[in-house]
Design a protein around this motif. Sequence first.
Motif, mmCIF file in Angstrom:
data_model
loop_
_atom_site.group_PDB
_atom_site.id
_atom_site.type_symbol
_atom_site.label_atom_id
_atom_site.label_comp_id
_atom_site.label_asym_id
_atom_site.label_seq_id
_atom_site.Cartn_x
_atom_site.Cartn_y
_atom_site.Cartn_z
ATOM 1 N N HIS A 1 0.822 -1.222 0.000
ATOM 2 C CA HIS A 1 0.000 0.000 0.000
ATOM 3 C C HIS A 1 0.855 1.270 0.000
ATOM 4 O O HIS A 1 0.692 2.145 0.846
ATOM 5 C CB HIS A 1 -0.938 0.016 1.206
ATOM 6 C CG HIS A 1 -1.701 -1.252 1.402
ATOM 7 N ND1 HIS A 1 -2.512 -1.802 0.440
ATOM 8 C CD2 HIS A 1 -1.756 -2.100 2.453
ATOM 9 C CE1 HIS A 1 -3.050 -2.920 0.881
ATOM 10 N NE2 HIS A 1 -2.603 -3.136 2.111
ATOM 11 N N VAL A 2 1.763 1.377 -0.973
ATOM 12 C CA VAL A 2 2.599 2.566 -1.093
ATOM 13 C C VAL A 2 1.917 3.564 -2.019
ATOM 14 O O VAL A 2 1.486 3.227 -3.118
ATOM 15 C CB VAL A 2 3.988 2.208 -1.652
ATOM 16 C CG1 VAL A 2 4.875 3.446 -1.704
ATOM 17 C CG2 VAL A 2 4.639 1.126 -0.812
ATOM 18 N N THR A 3 1.809 4.809 -1.560
ATOM 19 C CA THR A 3 1.284 5.888 -2.389
ATOM 20 C C THR A 3 2.368 6.945 -2.547
ATOM 21 O O THR A 3 3.488 6.788 -2.051
ATOM 22 C CB THR A 3 0.040 6.531 -1.748
ATOM 23 O OG1 THR A 3 0.437 7.269 -0.580
ATOM 24 C CG2 THR A 3 -0.986 5.475 -1.354
ATOM 25 N N ALA A 4 2.034 8.023 -3.230
ATOM 26 C CA ALA A 4 3.012 9.095 -3.439
ATOM 27 C C ALA A 4 3.412 9.765 -2.127
ATOM 28 O O ALA A 4 4.447 10.426 -2.063
ATOM 29 C CB ALA A 4 2.444 10.122 -4.402
ATOM 30 N N GLU B 1 4.181 8.483 6.760
ATOM 31 C CA GLU B 1 4.540 9.399 5.680
ATOM 32 C C GLU B 1 5.877 8.972 5.079
ATOM 33 O O GLU B 1 6.820 8.634 5.804
ATOM 34 C CB GLU B 1 4.637 10.823 6.214
ATOM 35 C CG GLU B 1 4.949 11.866 5.152
ATOM 36 C CD GLU B 1 4.992 13.268 5.720
ATOM 37 O OE1 GLU B 1 5.445 14.170 4.993
ATOM 38 O OE2 GLU B 1 4.589 13.460 6.891
ATOM 39 N N LEU B 2 5.966 8.982 3.751
ATOM 40 C CA LEU B 2 7.215 8.610 3.099
ATOM 41 C C LEU B 2 8.323 9.599 3.485
ATOM 42 O O LEU B 2 8.147 10.812 3.358
ATOM 43 C CB LEU B 2 7.052 8.614 1.583
ATOM 44 C CG LEU B 2 6.392 7.384 0.937
ATOM 45 C CD1 LEU B 2 6.184 7.634 -0.551
ATOM 46 C CD2 LEU B 2 7.225 6.132 1.162
ATOM 47 N N PRO B 3 9.457 9.095 3.950
ATOM 48 C CA PRO B 3 10.568 9.995 4.290
ATOM 49 C C PRO B 3 11.307 10.428 3.034
ATOM 50 O O PRO B 3 11.087 9.902 1.940
ATOM 51 C CB PRO B 3 11.451 9.121 5.183
ATOM 52 C CG PRO B 3 11.222 7.731 4.658
ATOM 53 C CD PRO B 3 9.767 7.691 4.240
ATOM 54 N N ASN B 4 12.230 11.374 3.204
ATOM 55 C CA ASN B 4 13.083 11.781 2.098
ATOM 56 C C ASN B 4 14.482 12.085 2.623
ATOM 57 O O ASN B 4 14.764 11.947 3.819
ATOM 58 C CB ASN B 4 12.484 12.992 1.359
ATOM 59 C CG ASN B 4 12.226 14.168 2.283
ATOM 60 O OD1 ASN B 4 13.097 14.573 3.060
ATOM 61 N ND2 ASN B 4 11.009 14.718 2.221
ATOM 62 N N PHE B 5 15.363 12.489 1.723
ATOM 63 C CA PHE B 5 16.770 12.712 2.065
ATOM 64 C C PHE B 5 16.929 13.764 3.161
ATOM 65 O O PHE B 5 17.816 13.662 4.005
ATOM 66 C CB PHE B 5 17.519 13.152 0.800
ATOM 67 C CG PHE B 5 19.019 13.164 0.940
ATOM 68 C CD1 PHE B 5 19.739 11.979 0.932
ATOM 69 C CD2 PHE B 5 19.711 14.357 1.040
ATOM 70 C CE1 PHE B 5 21.128 11.984 1.043
ATOM 71 C CE2 PHE B 5 21.091 14.377 1.151
ATOM 72 C CZ PHE B 5 21.811 13.188 1.149
ATOM 73 N N GLU B 6 16.055 14.759 3.155
ATOM 74 C CA GLU B 6 16.188 15.861 4.104
ATOM 75 C C GLU B 6 15.608 15.544 5.478
ATOM 76 O O GLU B 6 16.125 16.014 6.498
ATOM 77 C CB GLU B 6 15.513 17.126 3.550
ATOM 78 C CG GLU B 6 16.279 17.800 2.409
ATOM 79 C CD GLU B 6 16.204 17.014 1.110
ATOM 80 O OE1 GLU B 6 15.181 16.320 0.883
ATOM 81 O OE2 GLU B 6 17.163 17.094 0.326
ATOM 82 N N ASN B 7 14.519 14.793 5.552
ATOM 83 C CA ASN B 7 13.858 14.588 6.852
ATOM 84 C C ASN B 7 14.048 13.185 7.414
ATOM 85 O O ASN B 7 13.306 12.749 8.289
ATOM 86 C CB ASN B 7 12.364 14.925 6.757
ATOM 87 C CG ASN B 7 11.572 13.910 5.929
ATOM 88 O OD1 ASN B 7 12.088 12.854 5.553
ATOM 89 N ND2 ASN B 7 10.325 14.226 5.641
ATOM 90 N N ALA B 8 15.056 12.461 6.925
ATOM 91 C CA ALA B 8 15.249 11.063 7.320
ATOM 92 C C ALA B 8 15.372 10.897 8.828
ATOM 93 O O ALA B 8 14.769 9.992 9.424
ATOM 94 C CB ALA B 8 16.480 10.487 6.620
#
Length: 234
Positions: free
Chosen positions: A97-100, A111-118
């Motif tokens: 169940h992965v969304t954008a 919430e999907l993490p990213n490089f900045e908020n890991a």
Amino acid sequence: MLETEDRPSDSPYVARVWHSRNAGAEHMMSVATSIWELVVWKHRGLPHAAVRGPETTASMADVPDDLEAFGISFSAGTSMPHLPVSQLVDRQLDCPHVTAKAFVLRGEEWELPNFENAEDFVARLAREGVIVHDPLVEEVVEGGTATVSMRSVQRRVVTATGLTHSAIRQIERARQAAILLGEDMTPTDVAHRLGYYDQPHLARSLTRFIGRTATQLRRGDAAEPLSLLYKTDA
């Protein structure tokens, strides 16, 4: 080639944060690693997320032509109580169940993490008990000594990493050898510096864990890029 950017982390739970983009590679050599990762990527516009376990040998992997990927490499001693690392060795577990914007882990939406908020994302995982950290394991893996029995150390290392202490040492030594050879150190000097018996011992280790010969690593001319290698303090 793969265009990759990575950085160390000040979180005790995280070894490295990275992201990459395919710039023409069809395949890459995925080198052995003693730690597990959370990886998020897009392929043909669709988001994906997976937990990737330690890898005990090098292997060739396909690289999608439009790959954009981000990963959190967790530190030695960090694990998920609900998903033992021993079940992830040489495996990848895709998240459902992965969304954008979100994905499911431990049956909950995150919430999907990213490089900045890991680091913020990892801190939340720790607060919610999704991940835990055993500092003794990290200390021992990095060459320190423990104040508990060797049997207890071995049990805690396997529980937290899915690997024996000996397997971790072999993998990390091969990774350091690959880095030194890439910096044009001679195989003889690398073998002596890292404690290999001789050059044939080094060669066998490189073939098993890195998928390259010493000559290839010194020339840096192999067709397939290597997955992430980086210097550590260990």
